[in-house]
Design a protein around this motif. Structure first.
Motif, short mmCIF file in Angstrom:
data_model
loop_
_atom_site.label_atom_id
_atom_site.label_comp_id
_atom_site.label_asym_id
_atom_site.label_seq_id
_atom_site.Cartn_x
_atom_site.Cartn_y
_atom_site.Cartn_z
N LEU A 87 0.85 -1.18 0.00
CA LEU A 87 0.00 0.00 0.00
C LEU A 87 0.89 1.23 0.00
O LEU A 87 1.91 1.28 0.68
CB LEU A 87 -0.88 0.00 1.26
CG LEU A 87 -1.76 1.22 1.52
CD1 LEU A 87 -2.95 1.21 0.57
CD2 LEU A 87 -2.27 1.22 2.96
N LYS A 88 0.49 2.25 -0.80
CA LYS A 88 1.22 3.52 -0.79
C LYS A 88 0.23 4.62 -1.15
O LYS A 88 -0.02 4.90 -2.33
CB LYS A 88 2.39 3.49 -1.76
CG LYS A 88 3.41 4.61 -1.53
CD LYS A 88 4.66 4.39 -2.36
CE LYS A 88 5.72 5.45 -2.03
NZ LYS A 88 6.96 5.24 -2.82
N VAL A 89 -0.34 5.23 -0.12
CA VAL A 89 -1.36 6.26 -0.30
C VAL A 89 -0.73 7.63 -0.11
O VAL A 89 -0.11 7.89 0.93
CB VAL A 89 -2.52 6.07 0.72
CG1 VAL A 89 -3.53 7.20 0.59
CG2 VAL A 89 -3.18 4.73 0.53
N PRO A 90 -0.87 8.55 -1.07
CA PRO A 90 -0.27 9.87 -0.93
C PRO A 90 -0.91 10.68 0.19
O PRO A 90 -2.12 10.67 0.37
CB PRO A 90 -0.50 10.52 -2.29
CG PRO A 90 -1.65 9.79 -2.88
CD PRO A 90 -1.57 8.39 -2.36
N LEU A 91 -0.06 11.38 0.94
CA LEU A 91 -0.54 12.29 1.99
C LEU A 91 -0.05 13.70 1.62
O LEU A 91 -0.39 14.20 0.58
CB LEU A 91 -0.02 11.84 3.37
CG LEU A 91 -0.56 10.50 3.87
CD1 LEU A 91 0.13 10.09 5.16
CD2 LEU A 91 -2.06 10.56 4.08
N ALA A 92 0.70 14.35 2.48
CA ALA A 92 1.27 15.68 2.19
C ALA A 92 0.22 16.59 1.57
O ALA A 92 -0.87 16.74 2.11
CB ALA A 92 2.51 15.53 1.32
N GLY A 363 -5.16 -14.93 4.00
CA GLY A 363 -4.46 -13.73 4.43
C GLY A 363 -3.51 -13.21 3.37
O GLY A 363 -3.43 -12.00 3.12
N LYS A 364 -2.80 -14.13 2.70
CA LYS A 364 -1.90 -13.73 1.63
C LYS A 364 -2.66 -13.10 0.47
O LYS A 364 -2.22 -12.13 -0.14
CB LYS A 364 -1.10 -14.94 1.14
CG LYS A 364 -0.07 -15.45 2.13
CD LYS A 364 0.68 -16.65 1.58
CE LYS A 364 1.70 -17.17 2.60
NZ LYS A 364 2.41 -18.37 2.08
N MET A 365 -3.83 -13.65 0.18
CA MET A 365 -4.64 -13.11 -0.91
C MET A 365 -5.14 -11.70 -0.58
O MET A 365 -5.24 -10.84 -1.46
CB MET A 365 -5.82 -14.04 -1.20
CG MET A 365 -5.41 -15.38 -1.80
SD MET A 365 -4.41 -15.20 -3.30
CE MET A 365 -5.59 -14.40 -4.39
N LYS A 371 -2.44 -4.81 -2.55
CA LYS A 371 -1.38 -4.31 -3.42
C LYS A 371 -1.93 -3.95 -4.80
O LYS A 371 -1.60 -2.90 -5.36
CB LYS A 371 -0.28 -5.37 -3.54
CG LYS A 371 0.91 -4.94 -4.39
CD LYS A 371 2.00 -6.01 -4.38
CE LYS A 371 3.21 -5.55 -5.19
NZ LYS A 371 4.30 -6.57 -5.17
N ALA A 372 -2.78 -4.82 -5.34
CA ALA A 372 -3.37 -4.56 -6.66
C ALA A 372 -4.24 -3.31 -6.63
O ALA A 372 -4.19 -2.48 -7.54
CB ALA A 372 -4.18 -5.77 -7.11
N ALA A 373 -5.04 -3.19 -5.57
CA ALA A 373 -5.91 -2.01 -5.46
C ALA A 373 -5.10 -0.74 -5.33
O ALA A 373 -5.44 0.31 -5.90
CB ALA A 373 -6.85 -2.17 -4.27
N SER A 374 -4.01 -0.80 -4.56
CA SER A 374 -3.15 0.37 -4.37
C SER A 374 -2.54 0.83 -5.70
O SER A 374 -2.40 2.02 -5.95
CB SER A 374 -2.04 0.06 -3.36
OG SER A 374 -1.20 1.17 -3.16
N GLN A 375 -2.21 -0.16 -6.56
CA GLN A 375 -1.58 0.16 -7.84
C GLN A 375 -2.58 0.58 -8.91
O GLN A 375 -2.33 1.52 -9.67
CB GLN A 375 -0.77 -1.05 -8.33
CG GLN A 375 0.46 -1.36 -7.50
CD GLN A 375 1.17 -2.61 -7.98
OE1 GLN A 375 0.55 -3.52 -8.52
NE2 GLN A 375 2.48 -2.66 -7.78
N PHE A 376 -3.72 -0.13 -8.96
CA PHE A 376 -4.62 0.04 -10.10
C PHE A 376 -5.95 0.72 -9.76
O PHE A 376 -6.66 1.16 -10.66
CB PHE A 376 -4.90 -1.33 -10.74
CG PHE A 376 -3.66 -2.04 -11.17
CD1 PHE A 376 -2.87 -1.53 -12.20
CD2 PHE A 376 -3.25 -3.21 -10.54
CE1 PHE A 376 -1.70 -2.19 -12.59
CE2 PHE A 376 -2.09 -3.87 -10.93
CZ PHE A 376 -1.31 -3.34 -11.96
N ALA A 377 -6.27 0.82 -8.48
CA ALA A 377 -7.52 1.48 -8.08
C ALA A 377 -7.29 2.30 -6.81
O ALA A 377 -7.93 2.07 -5.78
CB ALA A 377 -8.63 0.44 -7.86
N PRO A 378 -6.36 3.26 -6.87
CA PRO A 378 -6.02 4.02 -5.66
C PRO A 378 -7.21 4.77 -5.06
O PRO A 378 -7.26 4.97 -3.85
CB PRO A 378 -4.93 4.98 -6.14
CG PRO A 378 -5.10 5.05 -7.62
CD PRO A 378 -5.58 3.70 -8.04
N ASP A 379 -8.16 5.18 -5.90
CA ASP A 379 -9.33 5.88 -5.38
C ASP A 379 -10.16 4.97 -4.47
O ASP A 379 -10.81 5.45 -3.54
CB ASP A 379 -10.21 6.39 -6.52
CG ASP A 379 -9.63 7.67 -7.14
OD1 ASP A 379 -8.72 8.25 -6.53
OD2 ASP A 379 -10.11 8.06 -8.22
#
Length: 396
Positions: A87-92, A363-365, A371-379
């Motif tokens: 996960l990598k969600v922009p803040l700042a 849990g792994k899934m 990870k997939a959502a963070s990359q392809f569906a960040p909204d």
């Protein structure tokens, strides 16, 4: 219309001081009873999300707090060994744009000092070395608080902001031992000058088997704060915190990513907390006494919302008391706050399973899906955080 001219707050933590300042700004006389002998530099880092920062802004503290803050670039979740991002969600700047307020990291002592100074400037009275033994409702519809040295104080309203082992809560609802959540948290601060690796400027959760590690900068990037949580069922200490064995801590996280192990290598000391909780309380108020913060909704720190919820409680309570009679105000306060705090308690508890890689294949899934959502569906990820970070006490 409010019937309150004087209130007593038991506990001078973040929630108690926020309430004291919120009431004082309404020209209510406030007395804060604190069991400590003095205020000192205690605790470690806090994550102040936009929902809490808005309250501090309304209390007039934002500009001063900015002097001590660090603004993280992202909220991230990484693999304990490889460092890969789940996960990598922009803040700042994006947090300001999306939520109308920044996401900040603060040392608890800095926030506490700024709140305390604001209270003193607003005329709040502090009574230190004040150990409350009990309170009683009087025929004049006031509350009398008795200390262990025999002193008494009376007010129109008593606010229990005295933590998970609240004396006010115990008298109101009876004794009930807090539930040990079979997890302990090691907390500490390391000077950046002592580090041999670059720590990313994020609010980062490192997830691993049966434990996780949180790292983020404090005081403009001068320090790195860490919280290391591991599952344990052998905790017997009665202390709410104790000095931790740093060698044992390093061993518990050996083999982890260099950012983690280097932080721990540079750590000279750490405090160790047992993570405790309580079931949802049947009520948060009785007569002219009311609870806020950990006194009524302690939560695991896996949403970084413990301090934020207490800050929100404080402002909403003061607002309700200003707009209603005492009895109606306390009903309205609980009606507004209890569903939100209870929901975030549940979210925090659920995150423990994710952070500690529970659930085997399932849990792994979940981590792969995140990870997939963070990359392809960040909204989609942002939308799940919106109800937490986008909350505004002025829009109630």
């Amino acid at each position: 219309m409010s019937q309150v001219s004087h209130i007593i707050i038991v506990g001078a933590g973040i929630g108690g001081l926020s309430a004291a300042l919120a009431f004082a700004k309404q020209n209510v006389q406030v007395t804060v009873l604190e069991q400590a002998e003095c205020f000192g530099e205690v605790g470690a880092g806090l994550q102040i999300s936009p929902n809490a920062l808005k309250v501090l802004r309304y209390l007039g503290l934002e500009n001063e707090l900015n002097q001590y803050a660090f603004t993280p670039q992202h909220a991230s979740m990484r693999n304990y060994k490889t460092g890969d991002y789940y996960l990598k969600v922009p803040l700042a700047d994006q947090a300001i744009h999306r939520y109308g307020a920044p996401y900040l990291h603060l040392h608890r002592a800095d926030l506490h000092r700024v709140l305390a100074n604001g209270c003193k400037a607003a005329g709040v009275e502090f009574v230190l070395s004040a150990n409350m033994t009990h309170y009683a409702e009087t025929v004049e519809k006031s509350v009398q608080v008795t200390l262990d040295d025999g002193r008494t104080f009376s007010s129109d309203l008593l606010v229990g902001a005295d933590g998970i082992h609240s004396t006010v809560r115990e008298q109101m609802l009876g004794y009930e031992k807090a539930t040990f959540m079979k997890q302990v948290a090691w907390r500490g601060i390391v000077p950046v000058s002592e580090l041999k690796v670059k720590v990313q400027p994020d609010a980062c959760v490192w997830v691993g088997p049966n434990r996780h590690f949180v790292s983020y900068y404090l005081r403009g990037g001068e320090y790195v704060n860490f919280v290391a949580v591991e599952e344990r069922d052998d905790w017997i200490s009665e202390s709410w915190r104790e000095e931790g064995n740093v060698a044992e801590l390093r061993q518990s996280f050996s083999g982890w990513h260099p950012e983690v192990t280097e932080i721990l290598s540079a750590a000279s000391n750490s405090f160790l907390w047992a993570l405790n909780g309580r079931d949802e309380l049947p009520t948060w108020h009785q007569g002219h006494a009311v609870l806020l913060g950990d006194a009524c909704h302690p939560m695991l720190p896996f949403m970084a919302q413990g301090a934020a919820m207490a800050i929100e409680d404080a402002y909403v309570l003061a607002k309700c008391v200003a707009d209603h009679t005492i009895s109606d105000a306390l009903i309205e306060y609980e009606k507004i706050r209890k569903p939100r705090a209870t929901n975030i308690q549940k979210m925090s508890k659920a995150n423990a399973s994710l952070y500690h890689m529970h659930g085997g294949f399932v849990g792994k899934m979940k981590l792969k899906a995140l990870k997939a959502a963070s990359q392809f569906a960040p909204d989609l990820i942002q939308s799940k955080l919106d109800p937490v970070y986008g909350y505004d006490v002025h829009q109630l």
